[in-house]
Design an enzyme around this catalytic site. Structure first.
Site, mmCIF file in Angstrom:
data_model
loop_
_atom_site.group_PDB
_atom_site.id
_atom_site.type_symbol
_atom_site.label_atom_id
_atom_site.label_comp_id
_atom_site.label_asym_id
_atom_site.label_seq_id
_atom_site.Cartn_x
_atom_site.Cartn_y
_atom_site.Cartn_z
ATOM 1 N N ASP A 255 0.856 -1.193 0.000
ATOM 2 C CA ASP A 255 0.000 0.000 0.000
ATOM 3 C C ASP A 255 0.896 1.250 0.000
ATOM 4 O O ASP A 255 1.807 1.368 0.830
ATOM 5 C CB ASP A 255 -0.896 0.008 1.236
ATOM 6 C CG ASP A 255 -1.896 1.152 1.207
ATOM 7 O OD1 ASP A 255 -2.933 0.997 0.548
ATOM 8 O OD2 ASP A 255 -1.610 2.197 1.824
ATOM 9 N N ASP A 298 -4.751 2.290 -4.564
ATOM 10 C CA ASP A 298 -3.286 2.214 -4.555
ATOM 11 C C ASP A 298 -2.812 0.984 -3.779
ATOM 12 O O ASP A 298 -1.708 0.967 -3.240
ATOM 13 C CB ASP A 298 -2.690 3.486 -3.945
ATOM 14 C CG ASP A 298 -3.134 3.710 -2.505
ATOM 15 O OD1 ASP A 298 -4.264 3.302 -2.161
ATOM 16 O OD2 ASP A 298 -2.358 4.279 -1.721
#
Length: 372
Positions: A255, A298
């Site tokens: 992440d 993301d």
């Protein structure tokens, strides 16, 4: 069934021989012993020939039955690897065949190969050239001659190939090989091979089109990585496989730290550019056996079969180093955090994912740009 029929023939021969012997005894005073022995010998030879012919016929029926079932199975699967393997198995049922190569071309031009009796890497190097003047050859026969006229033990000495076609287009070839120096080029042998090729061509074409459609469904359009749907399917399959064969499996979640500010300062298009560049770095860092996914904005994931925690940690280090080499676009220099979880005996796909997600949260809480 084969044993029973042969036993019946042998029993019949025995009965005939006994009957003739009885006749001989009754007529021993009027018939030459030599003539009787000759008649018995001819009868025994004839019965031996009959038994052999019957055995051969039964074996041929058995082989044809195996090939027929294999051909029927070709149309029951849309898995491309499975269709290729079944094609090779169907061609390998002929008794004179010692090895098989199925060689086709995927819709993107990649080679599709399956083999029986030949190592896969060797099968990938096999090429068949059809008539050089452009004419449509029915089959290509090959004879292999080794150095000094001495064949290495177990060497393949001949081969025959026929084209694989779908909708009139040649998509590859099907080749069989033999230890016999004389290739099987009779009309019957070529006909059997063509029967397999005629069934396999459309089946391979359908399977490769199905795989292309699945890839479009399972592919993230921005990054080209597999998407969230494919991630859950793959994770469930790998978890089940890990338990079945008691093999290690590790999940790595990735992440980006503070990615939201890229979208806020540079805009959504710039953020997409950064994500696409990051996905390319992740793809470069993974091993061939590992599968990367984009599972959300993301967020990325990598499934690592046959791997433990330290392997995932090493992959994270490679990804972090790749991301830190240069800006990803829009002037962004980003760090990435990771969560790692190894498969445990009581895990299912969801519990493994939850443990990796918990580890990711701990890494971010402790210090961004780290793995836990």
């Amino acid at each position: 069934m084969t044993t029973a029929v042969i036993a019946l023939v042998v029993a019949l021969a025995a009965i005939i021989i006994v009957a003739v012997s009885a006749l001989v005894q009754r007529r021993s005073r009027t018939t030459s012993d030599d003539r009787i022995r000759d008649a018995l010998a001819r009868l025994g030879t004839r019965m031996d020939d009959l038994s052999h012919d019957l055995q051969t016929a039964i074996e041929r029926v058995h082989v044809d039955g195996l090939r027929g079932r294999a051909l029927d199975d070709l149309g029951t699967s849309l898995d491309l690897d499975d269709v290729l393997a079944r094609t090779a198995e169907a061609a390998a049922t002929a008794p004179e065949v010692d090895a098989v190569v199925v060689h086709a071309v995927d819709l993107d031009g990649a080679a599709l190969v399956a083999a029986v009796g030949i190592p896969s890497d060797e099968a990938e190097r096999q090429l068949v050239s059809f008539a050089p003047d452009g004419r449509q050859a029915r089959a290509v026969a090959t004879t292999y001659v080794y150095g000094d006229g001495i064949d290495p033990p177990g060497a393949l000495r001949s081969g025959v190939a026929v084209p694989l076609e779908a909708d009139g287009e040649r998509i590859g070839f099907l080749a069989v090989f033999s230890h016999d120096p004389a290739p099987a080029v009779s009309n019957a042998a070529i006909g059997r091979l063509e029967a397999v090729a005629h069934a396999a061509g459309p089946a391979i074409d359908a399977a490769r089109r199905y795989r292309e459609a699945r890839q479009l469904v399972d592919e993230d359009s921005l990054t080209g990585l597999a998407n969230r749907r494919a991630f859950h399917v793959t994770l469930s399959r790998e978890v089940a496989r890990g338990h079945r064969y008691t093999r290690p499996l590790t999940l790595l979640l990735l992440d980006f730290d503070d990615f939201k500010r890229v979208n806020e300062t540079a805009g959504q298009l710039a953020g997409d550019e950064v994500l696409a560049a990051a996905a390319a770095r992740i793809r470069e860092a993974v091993r061939g056996a590992d599968t990367p996914f984009r599972i959300g904005g993301d967020e990325f994931a990598v499934i690592l079969p046959e791997s433990v925690w330290v392997d995932a940690e090493g992959l994270y280090a490679r990804v972090a180093a790749a991301l830190g080499r240069e800006q990803l676009g829009a002037g962004a220099m980003l760090t990435i955090s990771a969560g790692i979880a190894e498969l445990q005996p009581d895990d299912d796909a969801m519990s493994l994912l939850q443990r990796a997600d918990t580890a990711l949260g701990q890494a971010k809480a402790r210090r961004k740009g780290t793995a836990a």
